[in-house]
Design an enzyme around this catalytic site. Structure first.
Site, PDB file in Angstrom:
ATOM      1  N   ASP A 103       0.847  -1.184   0.000  1.00  0.00           N
ATOM      2  CA  ASP A 103       0.000   0.000   0.000  1.00  0.00           C
ATOM      3  C   ASP A 103       0.899   1.258   0.000  1.00  0.00           C
ATOM      4  O   ASP A 103       1.784   1.361  -0.853  1.00  0.00           O
ATOM      5  CB  ASP A 103      -0.960  -0.064   1.197  1.00  0.00           C
ATOM      6  CG  ASP A 103      -2.020   1.007   1.192  1.00  0.00           C
ATOM      7  OD1 ASP A 103      -3.013   0.859   0.454  1.00  0.00           O
ATOM      8  OD2 ASP A 103      -1.860   1.994   1.917  1.00  0.00           O
ATOM      9  N   TYR A 209      -1.016  10.891   1.721  1.00  0.00           N
ATOM     10  CA  TYR A 209      -1.802  11.080   0.495  1.00  0.00           C
ATOM     11  C   TYR A 209      -1.626  12.493  -0.058  1.00  0.00           C
ATOM     12  O   TYR A 209      -1.576  12.677  -1.282  1.00  0.00           O
ATOM     13  CB  TYR A 209      -3.282  10.798   0.766  1.00  0.00           C
ATOM     14  CG  TYR A 209      -3.592   9.329   0.883  1.00  0.00           C
ATOM     15  CD1 TYR A 209      -4.061   8.603  -0.207  1.00  0.00           C
ATOM     16  CD2 TYR A 209      -3.395   8.654   2.086  1.00  0.00           C
ATOM     17  CE1 TYR A 209      -4.338   7.246  -0.104  1.00  0.00           C
ATOM     18  CE2 TYR A 209      -3.670   7.291   2.202  1.00  0.00           C
ATOM     19  CZ  TYR A 209      -4.132   6.599   1.110  1.00  0.00           C
ATOM     20  OH  TYR A 209      -4.385   5.254   1.213  1.00  0.00           O
ATOM     21  N   HIS A 265      -7.066  -6.746  -0.640  1.00  0.00           N
ATOM     22  CA  HIS A 265      -5.982  -5.763  -0.573  1.00  0.00           C
ATOM     23  C   HIS A 265      -4.998  -6.028   0.557  1.00  0.00           C
ATOM     24  O   HIS A 265      -3.817  -5.681   0.449  1.00  0.00           O
ATOM     25  CB  HIS A 265      -6.596  -4.377  -0.401  1.00  0.00           C
ATOM     26  CG  HIS A 265      -5.600  -3.264  -0.354  1.00  0.00           C
ATOM     27  ND1 HIS A 265      -4.770  -2.952  -1.411  1.00  0.00           N
ATOM     28  CD2 HIS A 265      -5.294  -2.373   0.636  1.00  0.00           C
ATOM     29  CE1 HIS A 265      -3.999  -1.932  -1.088  1.00  0.00           C
ATOM     30  NE2 HIS A 265      -4.292  -1.564   0.146  1.00  0.00           N
TER      31      HIS A 265
END
Length: 285
Positions: A103, A209, A265
């Site tokens: 990730d 992010y 995921h």
């Protein structure tokens, strides 16, 4: 020692040029670094760590902003966080290591390989996207699950909307993009909420992010010079398994990949034994 920590592992912190980095370490053998994703912590590797420690010197940092790691310089881009990992390894007297990232951690792992190729024995990328390269702008952007990228990048608002609702927010992702939501246990969910409820931790996670524009510039700029170390791409067949090899072939010469069956995921928690088998096959091959 906390019973959260796998047997045989110890924890410590080091100060790098721009951060304080918390890490766990255990085992013997060639060094391997495990880099976690969002909204998780080092704890996502807890099932993998003891298995790898049988053959490797396992080092598991917390990304700056969570679990005792702090950004002193306010930076959260992947290239900077890769520098944290390199400085940590230097402090431990390690010159080369296997680098594994999941990730957000895969962005850091990729940046580490780009910045420090001589220190990267082999690179493993698990369930993540290289921002700025395909399939980010076509296939993935069409998925309903892609909404959180823009949300997490938005200044200030995410902190307001998620304060006191971290469990609800995190559960959405664990329930939606795990093939079997039960694989993200109640213990793990509570652990992640505890970690991100610490002062500044949610902002730090959103900061990873918000650094995407810098990450994108870094990735696109360096894509033309392909990585030469062996690279493995792993993904769950229910999410990104089909994306990994074509994506990585844009940035590396020697790419192989594997899609884990009935997996979403959160590979380290959904398929820990199979993950270790794939890592062993690749790292020792």
């Amino acid at each position: 020692m906390s019973d959260r920590i796998p047997t045989g592992f110890t924890e410590a912190t080091v100060e790098t040029n721009g951060a304080i980095i918390h890490y766990l370490r255990g085992g013997k053998g060639e060094p391997i670094v495990l880099l976690h994703g969002w909204p998780q912590t080092w704890f996502e590797w807890r099932l993998v760590m003891p298995l790898l420690a049988e053959h490797y010197d396992v080092i598991v940092p917390s990304l700056r902003g969570v679990e005792g790691s702090r950004a002193l310089d306010g930076r959260y881009d992947a290239a900077t966080m890769a520098g944290d990992v390199r400085e940590l390894l230097r402090r431990l007297g390690i010159e080369r290591a296997f680098i594994v990232g999941h990730d957000i951690g895969m962005l850091v792992a990729h940046a580490f390989a780009v910045r420090f190729p001589a220190a990267t024995t082999k690179l493993v990328i698990i369930e993540g996207l290289l921002i700025g390269l395909e399939p980010m702008t076509t296939e993935f952007s069409r998925f309903p699950r892609a909404w959180n990228f823009g949300f997490n990048m938005t200044p200030d608002l995410p902190e307001v909307l998620t304060a006191g609702r971290e469990r609800t927010f995190f559960d959405y992702f664990f329930n939606y993009i795990a093939a079997d939501p039960a694989s993200i246990t109640e213990e793990a969910r509570a652990e992640y909420v505890r970690a991100y409820q610490q002062p500044g931790a949610m902002s730090a996670g959103f900061g990873w992010y918000r650094a995407f524009p810098d990450d994108m510039d870094f990735i696109v700029k360096n894509a033309a010079t392909k990585l030469t170390m062996p690279v493995l791409g792993l993904g769950g067949d229910k999410v990104m398994g089909g994306f990994m090899v074509p994506m990585l072939e844009q940035v590396a010469e020697d790419v192989r990949g594997y899609s884990l069956v009935d997996c979403g995921h959160y590979v380290p928690e959904e398929k820990p034994v199979e993950l270790v088998q794939q890592l062993d096959t690749f790292l020792q091959g």
